[in-house]
Design a protein around this motif. Structure first.
Motif, mmCIF file in Angstrom:
data_model
loop_
_atom_site.group_PDB
_atom_site.id
_atom_site.type_symbol
_atom_site.label_atom_id
_atom_site.label_comp_id
_atom_site.label_asym_id
_atom_site.label_seq_id
_atom_site.Cartn_x
_atom_site.Cartn_y
_atom_site.Cartn_z
ATOM 1 N N ALA A 153 0.835 -1.208 0.000
ATOM 2 C CA ALA A 153 0.000 0.000 0.000
ATOM 3 C C ALA A 153 0.870 1.258 0.000
ATOM 4 O O ALA A 153 0.542 2.245 -0.672
ATOM 5 C CB ALA A 153 -0.921 -0.013 1.214
ATOM 6 N N GLY A 154 1.978 1.214 0.738
ATOM 7 C CA GLY A 154 2.872 2.376 0.752
ATOM 8 C C GLY A 154 3.516 2.633 -0.594
ATOM 9 O O GLY A 154 3.632 3.784 -1.033
ATOM 10 N N LEU A 155 3.942 1.563 -1.274
ATOM 11 C CA LEU A 155 4.525 1.736 -2.607
ATOM 12 C C LEU A 155 3.491 2.265 -3.599
ATOM 13 O O LEU A 155 3.823 3.054 -4.492
ATOM 14 C CB LEU A 155 5.093 0.407 -3.098
ATOM 15 N N THR A 156 2.225 1.844 -3.420
ATOM 16 C CA THR A 156 1.165 2.387 -4.281
ATOM 17 C C THR A 156 0.995 3.877 -4.036
ATOM 18 O O THR A 156 0.833 4.663 -4.990
ATOM 19 C CB THR A 156 -0.156 1.645 -4.008
ATOM 20 N N ARG B 162 1.639 7.036 -6.652
ATOM 21 C CA ARG B 162 0.646 8.072 -6.946
ATOM 22 C C ARG B 162 1.086 9.464 -6.517
ATOM 23 O O ARG B 162 0.342 10.425 -6.700
ATOM 24 C CB ARG B 162 -0.665 7.716 -6.261
ATOM 25 N N GLY B 163 2.276 9.555 -5.905
ATOM 26 C CA GLY B 163 2.795 10.872 -5.551
ATOM 27 C C GLY B 163 2.588 11.270 -4.111
ATOM 28 O O GLY B 163 2.909 12.401 -3.730
ATOM 29 N N ASP B 164 2.070 10.363 -3.267
ATOM 30 C CA ASP B 164 1.894 10.661 -1.849
ATOM 31 C C ASP B 164 3.137 10.187 -1.111
ATOM 32 O O ASP B 164 3.297 9.004 -0.827
ATOM 33 C CB ASP B 164 0.637 9.958 -1.313
ATOM 34 N N TYR B 165 4.022 11.127 -0.814
ATOM 35 C CA TYR B 165 5.264 10.794 -0.127
ATOM 36 C C TYR B 165 5.209 11.114 1.367
ATOM 37 O O TYR B 165 6.164 10.812 2.088
ATOM 38 C CB TYR B 165 6.437 11.559 -0.745
ATOM 39 N N ALA B 166 4.126 11.718 1.830
ATOM 40 C CA ALA B 166 4.083 12.190 3.211
ATOM 41 C C ALA B 166 3.736 11.085 4.199
ATOM 42 O O ALA B 166 4.173 11.123 5.352
ATOM 43 C CB ALA B 166 3.072 13.336 3.344
ATOM 44 N N THR C 27 11.404 9.737 1.118
ATOM 45 C CA THR C 27 12.050 10.992 1.556
ATOM 46 C C THR C 27 12.874 11.598 0.423
ATOM 47 O O THR C 27 12.847 12.820 0.193
ATOM 48 C CB THR C 27 12.940 10.716 2.774
ATOM 49 N N THR C 28 13.606 10.743 -0.278
ATOM 50 C CA THR C 28 14.403 11.245 -1.412
ATOM 51 C C THR C 28 13.512 11.798 -2.508
ATOM 52 O O THR C 28 13.808 12.850 -3.095
ATOM 53 C CB THR C 28 15.272 10.107 -1.964
ATOM 54 N N LEU C 29 12.393 11.118 -2.767
ATOM 55 C CA LEU C 29 11.473 11.598 -3.800
ATOM 56 C C LEU C 29 10.830 12.918 -3.397
ATOM 57 O O LEU C 29 10.561 13.767 -4.258
ATOM 58 C CB LEU C 29 10.399 10.543 -4.067
ATOM 59 N N VAL C 30 10.565 13.080 -2.093
ATOM 60 C CA VAL C 30 10.028 14.367 -1.624
ATOM 61 C C VAL C 30 11.004 15.483 -1.941
ATOM 62 O O VAL C 30 10.628 16.554 -2.451
ATOM 63 C CB VAL C 30 9.723 14.296 -0.117
ATOM 64 N N GLN C 31 12.298 15.236 -1.620
ATOM 65 C CA GLN C 31 13.299 16.263 -1.879
ATOM 66 C C GLN C 31 13.455 16.521 -3.372
ATOM 67 O O GLN C 31 13.533 17.680 -3.819
ATOM 68 C CB GLN C 31 14.634 15.829 -1.270
ATOM 69 N N LEU C 32 13.465 15.425 -4.158
ATOM 70 C CA LEU C 32 13.596 15.598 -5.614
ATOM 71 C C LEU C 32 12.384 16.323 -6.190
ATOM 72 O O LEU C 32 12.522 17.160 -7.090
ATOM 73 C CB LEU C 32 13.759 14.231 -6.279
#
Length: 445
Positions: free
Chosen positions: A186-189, A193-197, A220-225
């Motif tokens: 579920a987290g990877l899904t 979809r763009g929910d990194y929080a 976390t890395t995707l949030v920063q990117l």
């Protein structure tokens, strides 16, 4: 085919087959060893029967009244004993199995599954040279078969109890392993979809915990990117706006006065010279060309930078854009629902909304072949929605975004929004969503 069932099915099915196989194997072993066990258990009784027959014959030979001795022996025999006397007058001794006795006899189907050996035996009894009967050994197998039945029940009970305990342990293990895997999936899904929080719960065996921690680190890395990408897009859009502003200022400050000077000089020339012959026609041609250049210059300036947004407000600027579209394309019926709260927006947000509507209407005019179009803007809470639809021919499947909409998408992404193009109910929709919370932060910064 084996990969289709769920993890629990793949875990419990082999266990169930294994326990059923163990139960069947136990039944087969009981069936195989029962025959030998019954023969061994009744062998001493058979020897005892032979000894009884020999002793009886000896007693009859030495007795003065053999008949009386034989009758006394028969009366002493217990009717329920395995050893019985069968008179010769009654015919051949019966060798049919004795019926099972007792309240705890095993069920008939179980007895039918066993191979019961023929344990009956008969020893002749003679008086002189006369055969008067037989000492017959006919064992009662109820106790032995009940013992076998009890062993089978004990084996079955043990297998069932072991299977139940193993199933409980396997179910608990499967649950403890599957829950973290489900949370990870579920987290990877959400990340896709763009929910990194929302973090993925870290639980389960060490291997799964490590995967959850790596997935959270990836988020976390995707949030920063993503933030860096938005900042880069925002700077890129700002640079584009600055270039557009500089180009618009050059066109306005340099090309505009030149066109005005040409127009004024042409008017002065026409007033100073008689309007006759080719000269008059040439003057009129120059006037028309100058007017066309001035209109073209105004359209270019409008596309490069709508300067009147800051003066009139976004809502009025959009209305002006719609009026220009109706004047330019009178064959397209254009309707609009414009939220008056748009005047509260300015800066990059106002320019983005204006550009999205402008680009969408340009595509409707150039490519759609539409008969009617509709523009709608609405502010609901912290979300700004813009939608432009038309009844035209739609868009090619392999070319969803053209150059203009791609630029608009970059603008929208720089403000953490979304821009989509879709086809439904014979209409084409361009939809833009902007989160006003992040938009206001972007305006403030």
């Amino acid at each position: 085919m084996w990969h289709r069932p769920s993890f629990k099915t793949q875990l419990f099915l082999p266990l169930g087959v294994m326990f059923i196989a163990a139960l069947l194997m136990g039944g087969i072993l009981l069936h195989v060893f029962t025959t030998g066990q019954l023969a061994e258990e009744n062998e001493p009784a058979q020897r005892s029967t032979r000894a009884v027959a020999e002793a009886l014959n000896n007693a009859l030979r030495s007795s003065e009244n053999p008949r009386r001795t034989l009758d006394d022996f028969v009366r002493m025999l217990d009717a329920s004993s395995d050893i019985q006397f069968h008179s010769a007058e009654a015919g051949s001794p019966p060798f049919a199995p004795r019926p099972l006795q007792g309240p705890h006899s095993p069920p008939g189907w179980f007895v039918d599954l066993l191979t019961i050996p023929d344990l009956h035996i008969a020893f002749p009894v003679t008086i002189g040279s006369e055969h008067v009967g037989d000492i017959v050994f006919s064992p009662d197998l109820s106790a032995a078969l009940f013992e076998t039945w009890a062993g089978f029940l004990a084996l079955a009970g043990f297998v069932v109890a072991l299977a139940g305990l193993t199933a409980v342990i396997a179910y608990a293990f499967a649950g403890s392993a599957l829950r973290p895997l489900q949370d990870l999936g579920a987290g990877l899904t959400r990340i896709r979809r763009g929910d990194y929080a929302t973090p993925i719960p870290v639980a389960g065996p060490p291997e799964i915990r490590q995967s959850c921690e790596e997935a959270n680190a990836l988020a976390t890395t995707l949030v920063q990117l993503s933030q860096d990408n938005r900042d880069l897009l925002h700077r890129l859009v700002s640079l584009q706006d600055n270039e557009r502003r500089d180009l618009a200022r050059d066109l306005h400050d340099e090309l505009g006065p030149l066109l005005f000077s040409i127009r004024a000089g042409t008017i002065a020339l026409s007033e100073a010279s008689p309007q006759t012959g080719n000269l008059g026609n040439s003057v009129q041609e120059v006037m028309r060309s100058v007017e066309a250049l001035q209109q073209t210059n105004r359209r270019i300036l409008d596309r490069l930078r709508p300067l009147y947004i800051e003066e009139l407000g976004l809502e009025a600027s959009v209305q002006t854009l719609l009026r220009n579209f109706r004047r330019q394309a009178p064959h397209i019926g254009l309707t609009a629902t414009i939220d008056p709260d748009l005047n509260g927006l300015d800066g990059p947000v106002a320019q983005t909304v204006y550009r999205v509507i402008q680009e969408a209407l340009t595509n409707v005019l150039r490519h759609a072949g539409a008969h009617d179009a509709h523009v709608e803007t609405a502010i609901a809470g912290d979300v700004l929605a813009v939608e432009v639809s038309d009844d035209g021919s739609g868009f090619p499947a392999d070319n969803v975004f053209g150059r203009g909409l791609t630029g608009m998408q970059e603008r929208v992404r720089a403000l953490s929004g979304s821009l989509s193009l879709l086809r439904a109910d014979e209409r084409t929709y361009v939809r833009c969503r902007l989160p006003l919370g992040e938009v206001r932060d972007a305006i403030t910064s």
